[in-house]
Design a protein around this motif. Sequence first.
Motif, short mmCIF file in Angstrom:
data_model
loop_
_atom_site.label_atom_id
_atom_site.label_comp_id
_atom_site.label_asym_id
_atom_site.label_seq_id
_atom_site.Cartn_x
_atom_site.Cartn_y
_atom_site.Cartn_z
N LYS A 1 0.24 53.16 10.28
CA LYS A 1 -0.52 53.05 11.53
C LYS A 1 -0.22 51.77 12.30
O LYS A 1 -0.73 51.58 13.42
CB LYS A 1 -2.03 53.12 11.24
CG LYS A 1 -2.49 54.41 10.57
CD LYS A 1 -2.20 55.63 11.45
CE LYS A 1 -2.70 56.90 10.78
NZ LYS A 1 -2.37 58.11 11.59
N THR A 2 0.60 50.90 11.73
CA THR A 2 0.86 49.61 12.38
C THR A 2 1.48 49.77 13.76
O THR A 2 1.13 49.04 14.69
CB THR A 2 1.76 48.74 11.48
OG1 THR A 2 1.03 48.40 10.30
CG2 THR A 2 2.18 47.46 12.18
N ILE A 3 2.39 50.70 13.93
CA ILE A 3 3.01 50.89 15.23
C ILE A 3 1.95 51.25 16.28
O ILE A 3 2.00 50.77 17.43
CB ILE A 3 4.13 51.97 15.18
CG1 ILE A 3 4.84 52.09 16.52
CG2 ILE A 3 3.59 53.30 14.71
CD1 ILE A 3 5.61 50.87 16.92
N ASN A 4 0.95 52.04 15.89
CA ASN A 4 -0.14 52.38 16.81
C ASN A 4 -1.02 51.16 17.09
O ASN A 4 -1.50 50.98 18.21
CB ASN A 4 -0.99 53.50 16.21
CG ASN A 4 -0.18 54.72 15.86
OD1 ASN A 4 0.25 54.85 14.73
ND2 ASN A 4 0.02 55.62 16.80
N MET A 5 -1.21 50.33 16.07
CA MET A 5 -2.01 49.11 16.26
C MET A 5 -1.32 48.16 17.24
O MET A 5 -1.97 47.56 18.10
CB MET A 5 -2.21 48.41 14.91
CG MET A 5 -3.00 49.20 13.89
SD MET A 5 -3.09 48.29 12.31
CE MET A 5 -3.67 49.56 11.20
N ILE A 6 -0.01 48.02 17.10
CA ILE A 6 0.75 47.16 18.01
C ILE A 6 0.60 47.64 19.45
O ILE A 6 0.33 46.86 20.37
CB ILE A 6 2.24 47.12 17.60
CG1 ILE A 6 2.41 46.40 16.26
CG2 ILE A 6 3.08 46.44 18.68
CD1 ILE A 6 3.81 46.49 15.68
N GLU A 7 0.75 48.93 19.65
CA GLU A 7 0.64 49.50 21.00
C GLU A 7 -0.77 49.33 21.55
O GLU A 7 -0.95 49.02 22.74
CB GLU A 7 1.04 50.97 20.97
CG GLU A 7 2.53 51.17 20.72
CD GLU A 7 2.91 52.61 20.48
OE1 GLU A 7 4.06 52.98 20.78
OE2 GLU A 7 2.06 53.40 20.00
N PHE A 8 -1.77 49.50 20.70
CA PHE A 8 -3.16 49.34 21.15
C PHE A 8 -3.42 47.91 21.62
O PHE A 8 -3.99 47.68 22.69
CB PHE A 8 -4.11 49.70 20.01
CG PHE A 8 -5.56 49.52 20.33
CD1 PHE A 8 -6.27 50.50 21.02
CD2 PHE A 8 -6.23 48.35 19.96
CE1 PHE A 8 -7.62 50.32 21.33
CE2 PHE A 8 -7.57 48.16 20.27
CZ PHE A 8 -8.27 49.16 20.96
#
Length: 257
Positions: free
Chosen positions: A70-77
Motif C-alpha cells: 500500500k506504500t505507493i498509494n500512501m505516497i500518492e495520497f
Amino acid sequence: MKIRKLEITTKIGCSNFCSYCPQSVLTEAYSKISDETMMSFDTFSECISKLSKDVKINFTGFCEPFLNTKTINMIEFAADRGHPIVVSTTLKGLQSSYISRLEKIDFVDFCVHLPSDKDINMVKSSTYTNRLQAIIDSSIKNKKYHYHGDLMHEKARIVSEVKKVGIITRAGNLKNVPYTEKIKPVTCKRKFSHPVLLPNGDLAICCMDYGLENIIGNLKTENPDDIYKNKPFLSFLKKTKQNQGSLCHKCERYVKR
C-alpha cells in the motif's frame, strides 16, 4: 515544538537484514506494544490528515517502505495533499508498475539505498539489476544514491555517482559496534521534530529509537498539537537534561551538546 517531518515505518520486520540495522531489537520491542505489524492505508491517511501540509513525509522509518504493497498509494495520497515527500528505498518490493506513478511525484529526494558487498539479501532477486537500471533510466525527480559500509556490491556498480555513508550504532542499538555515551545534558539538532510513525499509529521519538523506549504519543488517538505537551514527551525531555541516560546521550548523528 511541533512535528516538522514524519518518518513512516510501513511495516515491522525488514527482510533485508542489513548488518548495520538493529532489526531484532525493533521487532522484539514492537511485539510488546502491538500485533499490527503492517500499516494499513486507513491508518496512514487518518494520521496524515491531522497534519499541516508543510510537514515533510519521509517514507523510510525502520523498514524498507515498499515491503508494504500500500506504500505507493500512501505516497500518492500524501503528495495529493501537498506534503513535501522523501523516499528512501532499497528497491525491495518496488514493482516495475510503480515507476510511472513515481515519475509523477515531485519528490524532494528519492534516495536509493544501494547494497554493500555484505548486503546479500538486497540482491538475492535475479531482477535486482534490472530494477535498479529501470530506476536509473526513469524520470523520477531528485534521485540520489548511497550505500553503507566499506565496499559497494558489484551489482550496484552500474550507478555512476554514489555517496558512501558511515555506519553508526543507532544510538547504542547496534550492539556489535562500540559507542561513547555523552556525560552532560544534550539536545537534538532536529529539535525532536522528526518522529517515526509506526503501523499502529504510535510515534517513536526518532529514527534512532529502534528499541521503542520513547513512544511520545499516538496520531490515531491524539491531536498532533498535544504530543509535545503531554507527559511521555516531557518525561523524555527531562532525561536529556540530565548528565546521561537518554537515547540522545548515545546518539552519534543528531545530538547537540
